[in-house]
Design an enzyme around this catalytic site. Structure first.
Site, PDB file in Angstrom:
ATOM      1  N   ASP A 138      26.979  47.350  62.936  1.00 53.23           N
ATOM      2  CA  ASP A 138      27.284  45.969  62.568  1.00 53.23           C
ATOM      3  C   ASP A 138      28.542  45.942  61.710  1.00 53.23           C
ATOM      4  OD1 ASP A 138      26.492  46.087  59.536  1.00 53.23           O
ATOM      5  OD2 ASP A 138      24.843  47.040  60.622  1.00 53.23           O
ATOM      6  N   ASP A 150      28.504  44.607  58.605  1.00 57.43           N
ATOM      7  CA  ASP A 150      27.985  44.255  57.284  1.00 57.43           C
ATOM      8  C   ASP A 150      28.036  42.728  57.142  1.00 57.43           C
ATOM      9  OD1 ASP A 150      26.760  45.409  54.948  1.00 57.43           O
ATOM     10  OD2 ASP A 150      28.527  44.796  53.821  1.00 57.43           O
TER      11      ASP A 150
END
Length: 281
Positions: free
Chosen positions: A206, A208
């Protein structure tokens, strides 16, 4: 011998023949579970899932000292870890692999970060905490297998178990960090104290939460949805690595304690000398 520390999603590795499961007693308490001694063709390796076989341990609950000690006691000289990581840079995309060579300790909770203390004094250099030879070996074979992998990045370690705030994410970016995770510290530093060559393969899941687009902010549901294919690629990369000879261990990793230990060995109590001898092997 090579040891493998499995992160989130890497609890077992199909293709390895399990020879035995070893329950290791350590002076630092129990590790995350029994260490699996396994065979791949003519090679023996060790495997330990960092969070336990059923992912029952949060990052701050992992007994990192016991994990590293158990692997060293059973003969490990090199460690490859696998870890889920968040990206703090737009050019590090979910699905890629990244091997950090630097670490930023943003852990504020009371994790045990060293084997030393309580009458045994040592100060180990961590200017270059990871093994460039392991990194080059992994990077080469990732390229051969067609997997995107970046090196030369900085991993910031946070406490967890909560996911970070946007302010924290932006702070880590300003500090020069490229990845964020919850588990590589103190693991990487303990490996250095144990005179082990270490590298971790970060599996990017991802961005974050630093991006302006809320749909890009990390959530557990999104991580799990994206993660399965990346974990299978990581396992495929590992099996490809096991087909090839390990790089030699740089003698510098085998002599870390020769200049770091300050307490004269003959002044260390016998019980402590026993575990120190394991680290010095």
């Amino acid at each position: 011998m090579l040891a493998i520390i499995g992160g989130t999603g890497v609890y077992q590795i199909d293709g390895l023949e399990v020879l035995e499961e070893v329950a290791v007693d350590t002076p630092f308490g129990p590790p995350s579970g029994p260490v699996v001694r396994a065979a791949f063709k003519d090679r023996t390796v060790l495997f330990l899932p960092r969070h336990g076989r059923r992912h029952g341990l949060l990052p701050h609950e992992i007994n990192y000292r016991a994990n590293i000690f158990a692997l060293k006691k059973l003969g490990a000289r090199q460690i490859i870890g696998f870890s889920a990581t968040g990206s703090l840079r737009e050019d590090i995309s979910p699905g890629e692999f990244v091997i950090p060579d630097q670490y930023f300790d943003f852990v504020k909770g009371p994790r045990e970060k060293t084997f030393f203390g309580d009458g045994v004094a040592a100060h180990v250099s961590t200017a270059d905490p990871t093994c460039p030879d392991l990194t080059a070996w992994i990077s080469h074979w990732a390229e051969q297998c067609g997997f995107a992998l970046q090196t030369g990045k900085t991993y910031a370690c946070v406490d967890g178990p909560r996911l970070g705030t946007r302010a924290e994410s932006h702070f880590l970016r300003m500090a020069g960090c490229d990845l964020v995770g919850m588990t590589n510290i103190p693991e990487v530093f303990l490996a250095r104290e144990a005179q082990l060559a270490y590298a971790t393969i970060g599996i990017v899941t991802d961005y974050d939460c630093w991006m302006d687009d809320p749909s890009q902010h990390v959530s557990v549901a999104d991580v799990i949805a994206r993660y399965g294919g990346s974990v299978e690629n990581a396992k495929a990369l590992l099996l490809a690595l096991l087909e090839t000879p390990l790089p030699p261990v740089d003698p510098a990793y085998r002599e870390t304690l020769s200049t770091a230990l300050l307490t004269p060995v003959d002044q260390i109590p016998a019980a402590k000398r026993e575990w120190l001898d394991v680290l010095r092997q």
